[in-house]
Motif scaffolding. Structure first.
Motif, PDB file in Angstrom:
ATOM      1  N   LEU A  83      -4.781  -6.825   1.251  1.00  0.00           N
ATOM      2  CA  LEU A  83      -5.377  -5.850   1.700  1.00  0.00           C
ATOM      3  C   LEU A  83      -5.988  -4.730   0.452  1.00  0.00           C
ATOM      4  O   LEU A  83      -7.136  -4.299   0.541  1.00  0.00           O
ATOM      5  CB  LEU A  83      -4.359  -4.727   2.642  1.00  0.00           C
ATOM      6  CG  LEU A  83      -4.862  -3.587   3.205  1.00  0.00           C
ATOM      7  CD1 LEU A  83      -4.077  -3.428   4.624  1.00  0.00           C
ATOM      8  CD2 LEU A  83      -4.398  -2.369   2.106  1.00  0.00           C
ATOM      9  N   VAL A  84      -4.961  -4.537  -0.350  1.00  0.00           N
ATOM     10  CA  VAL A  84      -5.305  -3.650  -1.598  1.00  0.00           C
ATOM     11  C   VAL A  84      -6.748  -4.280  -2.399  1.00  0.00           C
ATOM     12  O   VAL A  84      -7.387  -3.584  -2.803  1.00  0.00           O
ATOM     13  CB  VAL A  84      -4.095  -3.514  -2.505  1.00  0.00           C
ATOM     14  CG1 VAL A  84      -4.684  -2.793  -3.728  1.00  0.00           C
ATOM     15  CG2 VAL A  84      -3.402  -2.578  -1.915  1.00  0.00           C
ATOM     16  N   ARG A  85      -6.668  -5.569  -2.684  1.00  0.00           N
ATOM     17  CA  ARG A  85      -7.609  -6.347  -3.307  1.00  0.00           C
ATOM     18  C   ARG A  85      -9.214  -5.963  -2.539  1.00  0.00           C
ATOM     19  O   ARG A  85     -10.150  -5.686  -3.258  1.00  0.00           O
ATOM     20  CB  ARG A  85      -7.567  -7.705  -3.457  1.00  0.00           C
ATOM     21  CG  ARG A  85      -8.663  -8.555  -4.103  1.00  0.00           C
ATOM     22  CD  ARG A  85      -8.349  -9.980  -3.921  1.00  0.00           C
ATOM     23  NE  ARG A  85      -9.842 -10.754  -4.522  1.00  0.00           N
ATOM     24  CZ  ARG A  85     -10.862 -10.748  -3.834  1.00  0.00           C
ATOM     25  NH1 ARG A  85     -10.973 -10.344  -2.391  1.00  0.00           N
ATOM     26  NH2 ARG A  85     -12.060 -11.477  -4.160  1.00  0.00           N
ATOM     27  N   PHE A  89       0.972  -1.157   0.036  1.00  0.00           N
ATOM     28  CA  PHE A  89       0.226  -0.160   0.001  1.00  0.00           C
ATOM     29  C   PHE A  89       0.844   1.303  -0.059  1.00  0.00           C
ATOM     30  O   PHE A  89       0.706   2.281  -0.883  1.00  0.00           O
ATOM     31  CB  PHE A  89      -0.973   0.054   1.273  1.00  0.00           C
ATOM     32  CG  PHE A  89      -1.958   0.984   1.054  1.00  0.00           C
ATOM     33  CD1 PHE A  89      -3.283   0.979   0.978  1.00  0.00           C
ATOM     34  CD2 PHE A  89      -1.638   2.456   1.771  1.00  0.00           C
ATOM     35  CE1 PHE A  89      -4.136   1.992   0.493  1.00  0.00           C
ATOM     36  CE2 PHE A  89      -2.700   3.369   1.556  1.00  0.00           C
ATOM     37  CZ  PHE A  89      -3.824   3.209   1.337  1.00  0.00           C
ATOM     38  N   ARG A  90       1.841   1.083   0.922  1.00  0.00           N
ATOM     39  CA  ARG A  90       2.660   2.569   0.878  1.00  0.00           C
ATOM     40  C   ARG A  90       3.414   2.844  -0.321  1.00  0.00           C
ATOM     41  O   ARG A  90       3.744   3.953  -0.531  1.00  0.00           O
ATOM     42  CB  ARG A  90       3.559   2.309   2.062  1.00  0.00           C
ATOM     43  CG  ARG A  90       2.778   2.711   3.568  1.00  0.00           C
ATOM     44  CD  ARG A  90       3.766   2.336   4.830  1.00  0.00           C
ATOM     45  NE  ARG A  90       2.949   2.895   5.830  1.00  0.00           N
ATOM     46  CZ  ARG A  90       3.358   2.258   7.258  1.00  0.00           C
ATOM     47  NH1 ARG A  90       4.431   1.511   7.391  1.00  0.00           N
ATOM     48  NH2 ARG A  90       2.773   3.041   8.140  1.00  0.00           N
ATOM     49  N   GLY A  91       3.846   1.619  -1.126  1.00  0.00           N
ATOM     50  CA  GLY A  91       4.503   1.809  -2.264  1.00  0.00           C
ATOM     51  C   GLY A  91       3.724   2.596  -3.245  1.00  0.00           C
ATOM     52  O   GLY A  91       4.543   3.139  -4.199  1.00  0.00           O
ATOM     53  N   LEU A  92       2.519   2.625  -3.108  1.00  0.00           N
ATOM     54  CA  LEU A  92       1.543   3.424  -4.161  1.00  0.00           C
ATOM     55  C   LEU A  92       0.829   4.243  -3.729  1.00  0.00           C
ATOM     56  O   LEU A  92      -0.405   4.542  -3.848  1.00  0.00           O
ATOM     57  CB  LEU A  92       0.643   2.414  -4.919  1.00  0.00           C
ATOM     58  CG  LEU A  92       1.722   1.410  -5.932  1.00  0.00           C
ATOM     59  CD1 LEU A  92       0.774   0.331  -6.468  1.00  0.00           C
ATOM     60  CD2 LEU A  92       2.231   2.161  -6.959  1.00  0.00           C
ATOM     61  N   GLY A 149      -8.606   8.489  -3.024  1.00  0.00           N
ATOM     62  CA  GLY A 149      -9.260   8.861  -1.804  1.00  0.00           C
ATOM     63  C   GLY A 149      -8.988   7.831  -0.847  1.00  0.00           C
ATOM     64  O   GLY A 149     -10.030   7.852   0.297  1.00  0.00           O
ATOM     65  N   TRP A 150      -7.901   7.003  -0.691  1.00  0.00           N
ATOM     66  CA  TRP A 150      -7.483   6.035   0.388  1.00  0.00           C
ATOM     67  C   TRP A 150      -6.538   6.538   1.065  1.00  0.00           C
ATOM     68  O   TRP A 150      -5.284   7.000   0.506  1.00  0.00           O
ATOM     69  CB  TRP A 150      -7.243   4.578  -0.499  1.00  0.00           C
ATOM     70  CG  TRP A 150      -8.121   4.328  -1.346  1.00  0.00           C
ATOM     71  CD1 TRP A 150      -9.339   4.774  -1.883  1.00  0.00           C
ATOM     72  CD2 TRP A 150      -7.857   2.972  -1.986  1.00  0.00           C
ATOM     73  NE1 TRP A 150      -9.849   3.532  -2.638  1.00  0.00           N
ATOM     74  CE2 TRP A 150      -9.019   2.557  -2.949  1.00  0.00           C
ATOM     75  CE3 TRP A 150      -6.701   1.923  -2.054  1.00  0.00           C
ATOM     76  CZ2 TRP A 150      -9.073   1.735  -3.799  1.00  0.00           C
ATOM     77  CZ3 TRP A 150      -7.046   0.989  -3.056  1.00  0.00           C
ATOM     78  CH2 TRP A 150      -8.079   0.562  -3.701  1.00  0.00           C
TER      79      TRP A 150
END
Length: 203
Positions: free
Chosen positions: A169-171, A24-27, A35-36
């Motif tokens: 998490l991202v999915r 997540f932090r990488g993107l 909005g995330w």
């Protein structure tokens, strides 16, 4: 809101949790534009705040609390929570029901000539499920602990989805965004005037 007890080697679950957070932090910049916002990441809990960026002005809609205890022997627990207190919403207070459009079975039309397209119905089905308005709802989706723990889904074991990344998490955020925050594009405001009597002028 308490976490579950850890059975799996904590180092294993922690490493997999940190992988999810690192992805997540990488993107983070790209996700911020959607909005995330990652508000908390302290094993085993991650909280992401989600806004409806299609609104003008944009608005914070919900928080999403992930509990990666025992991951990935078990899927993560996922709840929609108040973005300011991290308390889970009761069903009646949830800001979205995660409505998704589903094609129903083809309609039967006896005597319809062969080759004629048979119309189908599209109906909205909420992914957010609860037994009553005061209950804490769960997201009815493979890859989420509450889904696989539900007796109605005993035939759809976590092991069938585990290697496909269903609990990532991202999915899961993609699904919540698609059916929960992205569709919100306008405000529905109700204005009420209260206390309109004459006020005493201060001396």
């Amino acid at each position: 809101m308490e976490t579950s007890s850890q059975v799996v080697d904590p180092d294993v679950s922690r490493a997999k949790f940190e992988r999810e957070v690192a992805q997540f932090r990488g993107l983070a910049g790209a996700y911020r534009e959607r909005g995330w916002f990652l508000a908390e990441a302290d094993f085993p809990i991650a909280i992401v705040v989600m806004a409806a960026r299609n609104l003008r002005p944009s608005a914070v809609v919900t928080g999403v609390r992930f509990d990666y205890t025992d991951y990935d022997l078990r899927p993560p627990s996922v709840r929609l929570v108040d973005p300011y207190t991290a308390e889970p919403f009761a069903s009646k207070d949830a800001p979205t029901n995660l409505q998704r459009a589903v094609r129903t079975t083809q309609l039967a039309f006896p005597g319809l000539p062969e080759g004629i397209a048979v119309p189908q119905l599209i109906e909205n089905q909420p992914l957010l499920q609860a037994y009553g308005p005061e209950e804490i709802p769960f997201i009815c989706l493979p890859g989420i602990r509450e889904y696989h723990d539900h007796p109605g889904h005993s035939g759809d074991a976590w092991e069938l989805h585990r290697t496909a990344g269903a609990g990532r998490l991202v999915r899961l955020l993609e699904v919540i965004d698609r059916y929960g925050t992205s569709p919100i594009s306008q405000y529905n405001l109700e204005v009420r005037i209260q206390g309109y009597g004459q006020a005493e002028v201060p001396q």
